[in-house]
Scaffold this motif. Structure first.
Motif, PDB file in Angstrom:
ATOM      1  N   HIS A  23     -44.019  14.643   1.025  1.00  0.00           N
ATOM      2  CA  HIS A  23     -43.505  15.222   2.069  1.00  0.00           C
ATOM      3  C   HIS A  23     -42.026  15.167   1.780  1.00  0.00           C
ATOM      4  O   HIS A  23     -41.152  14.250   1.482  1.00  0.00           O
ATOM      5  CB  HIS A  23     -43.650  14.001   3.286  1.00  0.00           C
ATOM      6  CG  HIS A  23     -44.932  14.285   4.022  1.00  0.00           C
ATOM      7  ND1 HIS A  23     -45.966  13.584   3.308  1.00  0.00           N
ATOM      8  CD2 HIS A  23     -45.658  14.615   5.214  1.00  0.00           C
ATOM      9  CE1 HIS A  23     -47.258  13.539   3.910  1.00  0.00           C
ATOM     10  NE2 HIS A  23     -46.831  14.649   4.851  1.00  0.00           N
ATOM     11  N   MET A  62     -36.137  13.300  10.546  1.00  0.00           N
ATOM     12  CA  MET A  62     -37.291  13.270  10.193  1.00  0.00           C
ATOM     13  C   MET A  62     -37.738  12.236   9.180  1.00  0.00           C
ATOM     14  O   MET A  62     -39.000  11.926   9.464  1.00  0.00           O
ATOM     15  CB  MET A  62     -37.555  14.682   9.799  1.00  0.00           C
ATOM     16  CG  MET A  62     -37.374  15.772  10.692  1.00  0.00           C
ATOM     17  SD  MET A  62     -37.529  17.172  10.094  1.00  0.00           S
ATOM     18  CE  MET A  62     -37.275  18.513  11.494  1.00  0.00           C
ATOM     19  N   ALA A  66     -40.943   9.790   9.410  1.00  0.00           N
ATOM     20  CA  ALA A  66     -41.824   9.884   8.542  1.00  0.00           C
ATOM     21  C   ALA A  66     -42.048   8.237   7.550  1.00  0.00           C
ATOM     22  O   ALA A  66     -42.972   7.727   7.545  1.00  0.00           O
ATOM     23  CB  ALA A  66     -41.743  11.007   7.500  1.00  0.00           C
ATOM     24  N   ILE A  71     -44.922   6.536   5.293  1.00  0.00           N
ATOM     25  CA  ILE A  71     -45.105   8.117   4.508  1.00  0.00           C
ATOM     26  C   ILE A  71     -43.947   7.950   3.081  1.00  0.00           C
ATOM     27  O   ILE A  71     -42.776   7.661   3.749  1.00  0.00           O
ATOM     28  CB  ILE A  71     -44.912   9.481   5.445  1.00  0.00           C
ATOM     29  CG1 ILE A  71     -45.923   9.271   6.369  1.00  0.00           C
ATOM     30  CG2 ILE A  71     -44.928  10.486   4.254  1.00  0.00           C
ATOM     31  CD1 ILE A  71     -47.436   9.501   5.873  1.00  0.00           C
TER      32      ILE A  71
ATOM     33  N   THR B 144     -41.032  14.665  14.887  1.00  0.00           N
ATOM     34  CA  THR B 144     -41.576  15.499  13.778  1.00  0.00           C
ATOM     35  C   THR B 144     -42.186  14.928  12.400  1.00  0.00           C
ATOM     36  O   THR B 144     -43.139  15.112  11.855  1.00  0.00           O
ATOM     37  CB  THR B 144     -40.395  16.609  13.349  1.00  0.00           C
ATOM     38  OG1 THR B 144     -40.273  17.106  14.693  1.00  0.00           O
ATOM     39  CG2 THR B 144     -40.925  17.641  12.297  1.00  0.00           C
ATOM     40  N   GLY B 145     -40.934  14.068  12.135  1.00  0.00           N
ATOM     41  CA  GLY B 145     -41.487  13.066  10.694  1.00  0.00           C
ATOM     42  C   GLY B 145     -42.725  12.440  10.850  1.00  0.00           C
ATOM     43  O   GLY B 145     -43.517  12.374   9.834  1.00  0.00           O
ATOM     44  N   ILE B 146     -43.035  11.571  11.910  1.00  0.00           N
ATOM     45  CA  ILE B 146     -44.285  10.811  12.011  1.00  0.00           C
ATOM     46  C   ILE B 146     -45.449  11.791  11.950  1.00  0.00           C
ATOM     47  O   ILE B 146     -46.416  11.782  11.663  1.00  0.00           O
ATOM     48  CB  ILE B 146     -44.229  10.155  13.586  1.00  0.00           C
ATOM     49  CG1 ILE B 146     -42.944   9.291  13.443  1.00  0.00           C
ATOM     50  CG2 ILE B 146     -45.404   9.356  13.703  1.00  0.00           C
ATOM     51  CD1 ILE B 146     -42.800   8.354  14.871  1.00  0.00           C
ATOM     52  N   ARG B 148     -45.822  15.064  11.124  1.00  0.00           N
ATOM     53  CA  ARG B 148     -46.078  15.949   9.746  1.00  0.00           C
ATOM     54  C   ARG B 148     -46.430  14.824   8.889  1.00  0.00           C
ATOM     55  O   ARG B 148     -47.365  15.307   7.793  1.00  0.00           O
ATOM     56  CB  ARG B 148     -44.797  16.356   9.382  1.00  0.00           C
ATOM     57  CG  ARG B 148     -44.307  17.492  10.356  1.00  0.00           C
ATOM     58  CD  ARG B 148     -45.067  18.679  10.190  1.00  0.00           C
ATOM     59  NE  ARG B 148     -44.370  19.805  10.916  1.00  0.00           N
ATOM     60  CZ  ARG B 148     -44.076  21.113  10.446  1.00  0.00           C
ATOM     61  NH1 ARG B 148     -44.329  21.250   9.119  1.00  0.00           N
ATOM     62  NH2 ARG B 148     -43.394  21.855  11.254  1.00  0.00           N
ATOM     63  N   GLY B 149     -45.951  13.727   8.759  1.00  0.00           N
ATOM     64  CA  GLY B 149     -46.737  12.926   8.123  1.00  0.00           C
ATOM     65  C   GLY B 149     -47.914  12.238   8.147  1.00  0.00           C
ATOM     66  O   GLY B 149     -48.807  12.006   7.369  1.00  0.00           O
ATOM     67  N   ARG B 150     -48.144  11.952   9.508  1.00  0.00           N
ATOM     68  CA  ARG B 150     -49.657  11.681   9.671  1.00  0.00           C
ATOM     69  C   ARG B 150     -50.193  12.272  11.165  1.00  0.00           C
ATOM     70  O   ARG B 150     -50.187  12.414  12.361  1.00  0.00           O
ATOM     71  CB  ARG B 150     -49.736   9.884  10.308  1.00  0.00           C
ATOM     72  CG  ARG B 150     -49.294   9.080   9.394  1.00  0.00           C
ATOM     73  CD  ARG B 150     -49.518   7.700   9.597  1.00  0.00           C
ATOM     74  NE  ARG B 150     -49.082   7.060   8.418  1.00  0.00           N
ATOM     75  CZ  ARG B 150     -49.693   6.570   7.227  1.00  0.00           C
ATOM     76  NH1 ARG B 150     -51.012   7.109   7.223  1.00  0.00           N
ATOM     77  NH2 ARG B 150     -49.253   5.778   6.549  1.00  0.00           N
ATOM     78  N   LEU B 153     -52.050  10.987  14.195  1.00  0.00           N
ATOM     79  CA  LEU B 153     -51.597  10.271  15.521  1.00  0.00           C
ATOM     80  C   LEU B 153     -51.323  11.367  16.609  1.00  0.00           C
ATOM     81  O   LEU B 153     -51.037  12.422  16.352  1.00  0.00           O
ATOM     82  CB  LEU B 153     -50.280   9.680  14.909  1.00  0.00           C
ATOM     83  CG  LEU B 153     -50.552   8.480  13.756  1.00  0.00           C
ATOM     84  CD1 LEU B 153     -49.039   8.053  13.328  1.00  0.00           C
ATOM     85  CD2 LEU B 153     -51.555   7.609  14.478  1.00  0.00           C
TER      86      LEU B 153
END
Ligand SMILES: Cc1ncc(C[n+]2csc(CCOP(=O)(O)OP(=O)(O)O)c2C)c(N)n1
Lengths: 351, 321
Positions: A23, A62, A66, A71, B144-146, B148-150, B153
């Motif tokens: 990522h 972001m 993540a 991540i 967005t980060g969460i 796109r990572g998972r 969810l």
């Protein structure tokens, strides 16, 4: 893996992928556009995700999200962009999350220029954003070392739950050298992060947070962070000593690509009968001060050179004490010193 | 016969339940509770029809009603902890609606909420799901980060108007434009509640706030931003609705909209955004019932309610809203 001729920026990107990072969140800025470009092409090939954010402020947040979700993620930028990322970096440090940042420094202040610089040393090692926190800061001086340190940065970030900054300059980003990726990590093999926001299934909800309204709690949290930084200082200091055999006339202290220029200067000085050595910090935080002291004790003169008006020199002086004279030669604005300039300066000092 | 239960020590005496009861069942006590507030009791218990309007409107989850042996319950996705909001603040009502949507879709174990900076900064203590406390305005970036990572969810952000429409405008617009599969709950109370009642990008023309003590001057501050209208113009498909929670009817509509918003995300359809008109009795200097009425009389004319966009029809015409 076989050696491959790669541009520094691309090697950094590939190193992240080989370290199991899938990522990337970032925003374009010269001189590191090759990193996001490389990631945008490579990540979809390996089931990863590239996001071009609307700004570096957003990109760093972001990453905050993540990383909170457990991540392995990273970004790269250059000086003005890294300034905008400070908000996210401070929150990431406060919430103790592992994120790798790459700063391919360019000259400042303000918009400055697009050519190589080392003028973000203070920002990277003394804070940068608000609050009492530290980044683990690594400074590569070859493309191979950049690849190695990027790979290591992810593990260090996980180990300490702390943001790690790779501090490079435009030279390292743009030069081509043969490189080999020593680690190949499958993201599925990465250790679990039980604290992450992965959905509260069969456990109590996890919270990622940097807010402590009770001052006693916040004080405790700050001292806990300090413990972590002390632990880093104990375990992670890295440096290189070059061309020191018992004693030297002069010790150069430099990091990143300046150290490479110095290595050439040292060869020239040898022919002129001057025995010069180099101390190159690889970790800028924690700064390898004790090793520097030990090394400097064997050298008559100490000479710091940076692509700044004098930033790392403050750490050098701090460790060597008031008694010791520390010479300095800096070029800024994207101007880079030549080995000849360094030879000339050295001759003035040792004469 | 339905029975009203008041957990009196949770009550902050806002009287919204007394106001909403269609049959005058509830009255305020003459005693005070452990917090020092007057609390409601069923003065005319025989009149109760079990409509549960009082349950829905209570920002502190202090009232339950038993109808035919079945007692209403606090939603599972809402933590037991009492919210810290001022008496009568709509944040508590909206929290409950979000939690009910999570419960009804059975997504509690895979939901992550993103709390803002604003009065609801402590929302991470109030939802029984994984939570992430964002920096001011960046909740859509964090979400967005969460996501796109998972991607498995269900990720929602919960934000005030200063957070979403001022400092976080870029993050808001771009998350919507990228069509992030997240749900944004936008609580528009026309003021900066947390920092003491300063002017917000949504403060109404002429409305007094601590940084516009002579009333919002549109020549200097511009007109209040209508976020739902602004976002609906983006070409990317989305679900966008504006609701309110000032009476029983609007609360039910809000509940449906919030559930729909989450449902679009569960089905992986689109970005979803629900603007909820809300009160700030403290910042506005009004009693909670007056503040609720002010939403209807002053905010709704400027911020019309309804569905502005959905992924099936696109932008909904004003006449069809
Ligand atoms: C970067 C930054 N700037 C300013 C603040 C101060 N601040 C905290 S909350 C807030 C406004 C909150 O208003 P709103 O988003 O409307 O939410 P409300 O409190 O009304 O629910 C401000 C300006 C901050 N925390 N961080």
């Amino acid at each position: 893996m076989a050696k491959k001729l790669m541009k520094g920026c691309e090697a950094i990107g590939e190193a992240a992928i080989q370290a199991g990072c899938r990522h990337f969140f970032g925003y374009p800025i010269t001189p590191q556009n090759e990193i996001p470009e490389y990631m945008s092409a490579r990540l979809p090939q390996v089931g990863g995700m590239f996001v071009q954010a609307e700004s570096e402020v957003s990109a760093s947040n972001m990453l905050y999200g993540a990383a909170g979700a457990g991540i392995r993620c990273f970004t790269s930028s250059s000086s003005p962009g890294i300034s905008l990322m400070q908000e996210g970096i401070s929150y990431i440090a406060g919430a103790e999350l592992p994120v790798v940042f790459v700063n391919i420094m360019r000259g400042g202040p303000g918009l400055g220029g697009i050519l190589p610089s080392q003028s973000d040393y203070f920002q990277s090692t003394k804070g940068g954003g608000h609050g009492d926190y530290r980044l683990l800061c690594l400074a590569p001086s070859t493309v191979q070392e950049a690849a190695d340190l990027v790979q290591e940065a992810f593990d260090l970030a996980d180990k300490y739950r702390n943001p790690v900054m790779i501090l490079g300059d435009g030279l390292i980003g743009q030069m081509m050298e043969p490189v080999e990726f020593k680690k190949v990590i499958n993201p599925e093999d990465l250790p679990e992060k039980p604290w992450a926001t992965t959905g509260a299934k069969g456990r109590k909800p996890n919270v990622i947070n940097s807010l402590y309204l009770d001052p006693e709690d916040l004080e405790k949290h700050n001292w806990k962070l300090v413990k972590k930084y002390e632990e880093m200082a104990k375990n992670e200091k890295r440096w290189e000593v070059f061309n020191l055999d018992k004693k030297a006339d002069i010790l150069f202290v430099a990091y990143g690509t300046v150290a490479r220029i110095i290595k050439t200067a040292i060869e020239v000085l040898k022919e002129k009968g001057v025995n010069a050595a180099l101390f190159r910090p690889i970790t800028l935080f924690p700064f390898p001060g004790e090793a520097l002291e030990e090394t400097a004790a064997k050298c008559k003169h100490v000479f710091v050179s940076e692509l700044s008006t004098g930033q790392m020199i403050e750490d050098v002086k701090y460790h060597l004490g008031k008694e010791r004279k520390v010479h300095f030669y800096g070029r800024v604005g994207g101007m880079v010193m030549t080995p000849e300039e360094l030879v000339e300066e050295t001759l003035k000092i040792v004469k | 016969m339905p029975t009203v239960f008041v957990e009196k020590d949770r009550c902050k005496g806002c009287t919204l339940c007394v106001e909403i009861c269609p049959h005058g069942v509830l009255e305020m006590s003459k005693e005070i509770n452990a917090k020092g507030y007057f609390f409601p009791f069923a003065a005319k218990p025989d009149e109760c029809t079990g409509c549960r309007n009082c349950v829905m409107v209570c920002p502190d989850c202090a009232i339950q009603v038993e109808v035919k042996g079945k007692v209403s319950e606090r939603p599972k996705a809402l933590a037991e902890k009492q919210v810290h909001y001022c008496p009568g603040c709509h944040h508590g009502i909206i929290h409950r609606l979000v939690a009910e949507a999570i419960d009804s879709l059975g997504i509690q174990e895979k939901t992550v909420g993103v709390a803002p900076v604003g009065c609801s900064v402590l929302a991470y203590d109030y939802f029984n799901v994984d939570m992430h406390e964002a920096s001011h305005g960046r909740a859509p970036a964090v979400a967005t980060g969460i996501k796109r990572g998972r991607p498995d969810l269900i990720v929602f952000s919960y934000q005030g108007d200063g957070d979403l429409a001022s400092i976080g405008m870029a993050e808001t617009v771009h998350a919507a434009n990228r069509g992030e599969k997240i749900t944004v709950i936008f609580v528009n109370n026309a003021i900066y509640g947390m920092t003491g009642g300063q002017m917000a990008p949504t403060t109404l023309p002429g409305q007094v706030a601590t940084t516009c003590p002579y009333g919002r001057d549109v020549n200097l501050a511009g007109y209040p931003i209508r976020m739902s209208e602004l976002l609906k113009e983006l070409k990317t498909p989305a679900y966008i609705a504006r609701v309110a929670v000032y009476d029983a009817k609007t609360i039910v509509q809000a509940k449906l909209a919030i559930k729909k918003a989450f449902d679009y995300q569960v089905k992986g359809v689109c970005y979803s955004f629900v603007e909820v008109l809300s009160t700030c009795p403290t910042g506005w200097g009004m009693t909670p019932p007056d503040a609720s009425k002010w939403v209807e009389s002053n905010m709704v004319p400027y911020y019309p309610l309804g569905e502005f966009k959905n992924p099936d029809k696109g932008v909904v015409k004003e006449t069809e809203r």
